[in-house]
Design a protein around this motif. Structure first.
Motif, mmCIF file in Angstrom:
data_model
loop_
_atom_site.group_PDB
_atom_site.id
_atom_site.type_symbol
_atom_site.label_atom_id
_atom_site.label_comp_id
_atom_site.label_asym_id
_atom_site.label_seq_id
_atom_site.Cartn_x
_atom_site.Cartn_y
_atom_site.Cartn_z
ATOM 1 N N UNK A 99 -8.756 -1.682 -8.648
ATOM 2 C CA UNK A 99 -7.747 -2.742 -8.784
ATOM 3 C C UNK A 99 -7.527 -3.084 -10.264
ATOM 4 N N UNK A 100 -8.623 -3.243 -10.996
ATOM 5 C CA UNK A 100 -8.475 -3.625 -12.411
ATOM 6 C C UNK A 100 -7.851 -2.485 -13.223
ATOM 7 N N UNK A 138 -5.547 -0.394 -12.200
ATOM 8 C CA UNK A 138 -4.094 -0.453 -12.006
ATOM 9 C C UNK A 138 -3.493 -1.627 -12.787
ATOM 10 N N UNK A 139 -4.258 -2.716 -12.901
ATOM 11 C CA UNK A 139 -3.794 -3.856 -13.709
ATOM 12 C C UNK A 139 -3.685 -3.467 -15.177
ATOM 13 N N UNK A 176 -3.149 -0.461 -16.267
ATOM 14 C CA UNK A 176 -1.990 0.446 -16.358
ATOM 15 C C UNK A 176 -0.697 -0.354 -16.432
ATOM 16 N N UNK A 177 -0.586 -1.384 -15.596
ATOM 17 C CA UNK A 177 0.626 -2.215 -15.596
ATOM 18 C C UNK A 177 0.774 -2.982 -16.905
ATOM 19 N N UNK A 178 -0.340 -3.188 -17.601
ATOM 20 C CA UNK A 178 -0.301 -3.936 -18.861
ATOM 21 C C UNK A 178 0.031 -3.037 -20.047
ATOM 22 N N UNK A 198 -6.831 6.713 -8.418
ATOM 23 C CA UNK A 198 -6.003 5.561 -8.791
ATOM 24 C C UNK A 198 -5.367 5.774 -10.163
ATOM 25 N N UNK A 236 -2.521 8.101 -9.741
ATOM 26 C CA UNK A 236 -1.425 7.429 -9.030
ATOM 27 C C UNK A 236 -0.679 6.489 -9.975
ATOM 28 N N UNK A 237 -1.424 5.736 -10.772
ATOM 29 C CA UNK A 237 -0.795 4.860 -11.773
ATOM 30 C C UNK A 237 0.048 5.698 -12.721
#
Lengths: 269, 269
Positions: B225-226, B228-229, B231-233, B250, B253-254
């Motif tokens: 989870x972190x 992917x966070x 990656x989004x950042x 993950x 996938x990101x």
């Protein structure tokens, strides 16, 4: 400080496209609906989206029936998710739980028939970032332009801005420019508070992401990764299939990471 | 448009704390090291972090041995990860692969002994957001203050800013204020390009997040989870245990979600 928030987990499972739910609604039998809702709550749902479709016949009676059936088994917030304004109004009249209208857009008939219901019933309302012709905006900029217009229309009701919940519209990754759109969704969620000047609440329908045929393991991987990305972007409500266990686990884990309390392993499912 | 980027996946597995690796280094036997590196590449590593610890004895000889052993089996970028400047210099002299010094901070002895090596060898270098006493900054603001100072010191070398890779230091969630710090890490990654005025490259060591005793399933959930966070950042490089299969899945996938190409299911592992 960058604002972070936990996400409210909303079940998208109560849908008229589900054959048992459809039959139960046709026959006004609350049992299958209540069983479905209880299973959703058990699976981690903190709110229930009631999606009876456009309800071409007996719309008001069916919506009343659904809202009453659901609120007999839960006190959780209910999202009334139909494009039928008469059904919405009927549902709003009987709903005792916290309620969210899902939803309106800048399409003229929605501004005219759905948005005023929020004012009349003092209800929270979802606003979709769709253009006035109902199409999905093509990029981040267009979404922000629509958001400003949507906010303007909402502000005209006189309701406080906190009652508006913006849905930037997740695109299926299989669309030609789907992943570009889904990156725009992340940006828009992050930027909206700056653009509109207050802590804008946002919602996203995660199941859209993997709409279409795809292998289940890959679907879950994509759904969990993108969900955590939404969380990092500041999403406040997520609509998802709560029977996807890994997705709910990820939502809870994201919420543990976004919560301001001291961390304990008990928060991770 | 908000900038998004894929993340380079770097294996943190080649560590002196691993008993077989430690023994192989003591005895100058390349076999176990090369086998480990090949397994890392097979598992999805796109770069290898060589972490021999502080190397109290035969530092230069051991670092040369390690770099040579690794680059015999891969052309991937190598991160030379030690606080020992003599060992770094020895490794840099023999390294033919793309190389990254890992790393320096604004601690005086690192500015004096490690940063100049980047200039001398025209190498990329990781800069840690640590205070000049080696402590982790307490919040987002303090990290940004350190980042500006770190960037200033780096700029003094005359190297182009693209060669600096900033590590905002992930905190173990079990620290008193660990999750607050880890939210600050997400913010800092996002804000650095605005603060420093160019597309700053960033790196984070994911294993730090779950340092300390914890149940494996929860550890994986938190890590994915972190990740992917991050990656989004906008994170550009991630250092992780590539034998954590779900974490690598993950990461890939990101990267599929962050890539500009048209989406295909083949990109999802």
């Amino acid at each position: 400080m960058t604002p972070f928030t936990t996400m409210l987990i909303i079940a998208d499972n109560l849908q008229i496209t589900h054959p048992e739910i459809s039959a139960a609604v046709q026959q006004f039998r609350p049992g299958p609906i209540q069983e479905m809702v209880s299973r959703c709550i058990e699976a981690g749902a903190q709110a229930i989206d009631i999606n009876p479709g456009p309800l071409p016949r007996e719309a008001e009676k069916k919506m009343r029936f659904l809202v009453n059936a659901v609120q007999e088994v839960t006190d959780s917030p209910l999202l009334l998710d139909t494009t039928n304004p008469d059904a919405l109004e009927a549902g709003l009249r009987v709903c005792k739980n916290p309620v969210i209208i899902n939803g309106f857009s800048i399409e003229p008939h929605k501004l005219e028939r759905i948005l005023p219901l929020a004012r009349r019933f003092d209800a929270d309302i979802v606003g979709y970032l769709l253009m006035d012709n109902g199409q999905v905006p093509s990029d981040e900029t267009d979404r922000l332009v629509v958001a400003v217009e949507l906010y303007g229309a909402f502000a005209g009701t006189g309701l406080p801005p906190e009652k508006l919940i913006i849905d930037p519209i997740i695109a299926p990754v299989l669309w030609d420019n789907g992943i570009e759109q889904d990156r725009a969704v992340l940006s828009v969620i992050r930027i909206l508070p700056e653009i509109l000047g207050y802590p804008v609440r946002t919602i996203a329908a995660l199941s859209n992401l993997t709409a279409g045929h795809c292998p289940r393991a890959k679907r879950m991987l994509l759904e969990t990764a993108y969900l955590a990305m939404l969380a990092a972007s500041g999403l406040t409500m997520v609509l998802l299939n709560v029977f996807h266990r890994d997705t709910v686990k990820t939502a809870k884990t994201c919420n543990a990471l976004m919560d301001s309390k001291v961390f304990t392993w008990e928060e991770i499912p």
